[in-house]
Design an enzyme around this catalytic site. Structure first.
Site, PDB file in Angstrom:
ATOM      1  N   ASP A 196       2.464  24.350 -39.676  1.00  0.00           N
ATOM      2  CA  ASP A 196       2.163  23.195 -40.527  1.00  0.00           C
ATOM      3  C   ASP A 196       2.801  21.928 -39.966  1.00  0.00           C
ATOM      4  O   ASP A 196       4.009  21.874 -39.771  1.00  0.00           O
ATOM      5  CB  ASP A 196       2.660  23.431 -41.955  1.00  0.00           C
ATOM      6  CG  ASP A 196       1.884  24.524 -42.661  1.00  0.00           C
ATOM      7  OD1 ASP A 196       0.650  24.461 -42.650  1.00  0.00           O
ATOM      8  OD2 ASP A 196       2.514  25.443 -43.219  1.00  0.00           O
ATOM      9  N   ASP A 248       5.769  25.840 -34.309  1.00  0.00           N
ATOM     10  CA  ASP A 248       5.654  25.867 -35.761  1.00  0.00           C
ATOM     11  C   ASP A 248       4.168  25.650 -36.065  1.00  0.00           C
ATOM     12  O   ASP A 248       3.391  25.300 -35.166  1.00  0.00           O
ATOM     13  CB  ASP A 248       6.516  24.748 -36.350  1.00  0.00           C
ATOM     14  CG  ASP A 248       6.383  24.634 -37.852  1.00  0.00           C
ATOM     15  OD1 ASP A 248       6.290  25.677 -38.522  1.00  0.00           O
ATOM     16  OD2 ASP A 248       6.345  23.493 -38.347  1.00  0.00           O
ATOM     17  N   LYS A 263      13.143  29.900 -42.380  1.00  0.00           N
ATOM     18  CA  LYS A 263      13.845  28.797 -41.718  1.00  0.00           C
ATOM     19  C   LYS A 263      14.621  28.008 -42.778  1.00  0.00           C
ATOM     20  O   LYS A 263      14.124  27.871 -43.897  1.00  0.00           O
ATOM     21  CB  LYS A 263      12.833  27.862 -41.039  1.00  0.00           C
ATOM     22  CG  LYS A 263      11.929  28.534 -40.019  1.00  0.00           C
ATOM     23  CD  LYS A 263      10.871  27.553 -39.533  1.00  0.00           C
ATOM     24  CE  LYS A 263       9.836  28.231 -38.650  1.00  0.00           C
ATOM     25  NZ  LYS A 263       8.768  27.296 -38.202  1.00  0.00           N
TER      26      LYS A 263
END
Length: 220
Positions: A13, A11, A145
């Site tokens: 962030d 991922d 997501k």
């Protein structure tokens, strides 16, 4: 792990870069200028949404006039982009981890809910572009997501079976996305706090990227 690991997907962030506070700053600035009152309780609901999902969410609470969803979305993205360039810092230990993974011969991918145009900004800011074999954003999928689509897209482009991928995530929605894609999951929890989850969906939990000896057990 029973399945041989051939690729590692990250991922962005909160995993590669400490940029999550930038989104809150940008959203308060942009939506606030439109008359939207952003409460902490409502902000917690938008934390892991895509930018367009966030824009539509706040429009549901305050229907502003004069600016389209796209205009507002672009303003938020540009604000975050400037903050990344000016203040962005890598998550401690991430560069060493990427190098460690490369020495093992694994492919490396990136899957984020953030807009695609921010990915090269982050990778260049942290000087880690060369480590990644493929990266993409959920903005190219019908759903972000926790839908598994973005992770499946990365696996497809890396030409690796999802069951041979392991994912590093810091959110419940991200972990659910990866698990739904049939991938092994590693929950990154730097504060050693337990996420409130309906079910245990991570295969491993780590609190730091700097302890490579501990992380190595994930790949054995």
């Amino acid at each position: 792990m029973k399945e041989e690991i051939k690729a590692v997907i990250f991922d962005m962030d909160g995993v590669l870069i400490d940029s999550e506070p930038f989104w809150e700053i940008a959203e308060k600035k942009v939506f606030g200028s439109l008359g939207v009152s952003l409460t902490p309780e409502l902000c917690s609901q938008t934390k892991f949404m895509t930018t367009i999902e966030v824009t539509k969410f706040w429009y549901g609470y305050y229907q502003w006039e004069g600016k389209s969803f796209q205009d507002v979305q672009n303003e938020v993205i540009e604000c975050v982009k400037l903050l990344i360039k000016k203040e962005g810092k890598e998550i401690k230990g991430i560069k060493g981890l990427l190098k460690f993974i490369k020495t093992k011969g694994f492919k490396i991918g990136l899957a984020t809910n953030a807009p695609y145009e921010l990915i090269p900004v982050v990778l260049e800011k942290l000087n880690i572009s060369d480590y990644f074999d493929f990266f993409t954003s959920a903005e190219f999928e019908k759903k972000g997501k926790p839908n598994p689509a973005v992770y499946l897209s990365v696996a497809k482009n890396l030409k690796i079976n999802p069951k041979n991928c392991v994912v590093f995530e810091d959110s419940y929605s991200g972990l659910l996305s990866a698990k739904s894609a049939g991938m092994k999951t590693v929950a990154y929890r730097p504060k050693k706090e337990n996420l409130i989850m309906k079910e245990k969906i991570e295969d491993f939990v780590i609190h730091s990227f700097s302890n490579l000896n501990s992380i190595n057990r994930i790949f054995i």
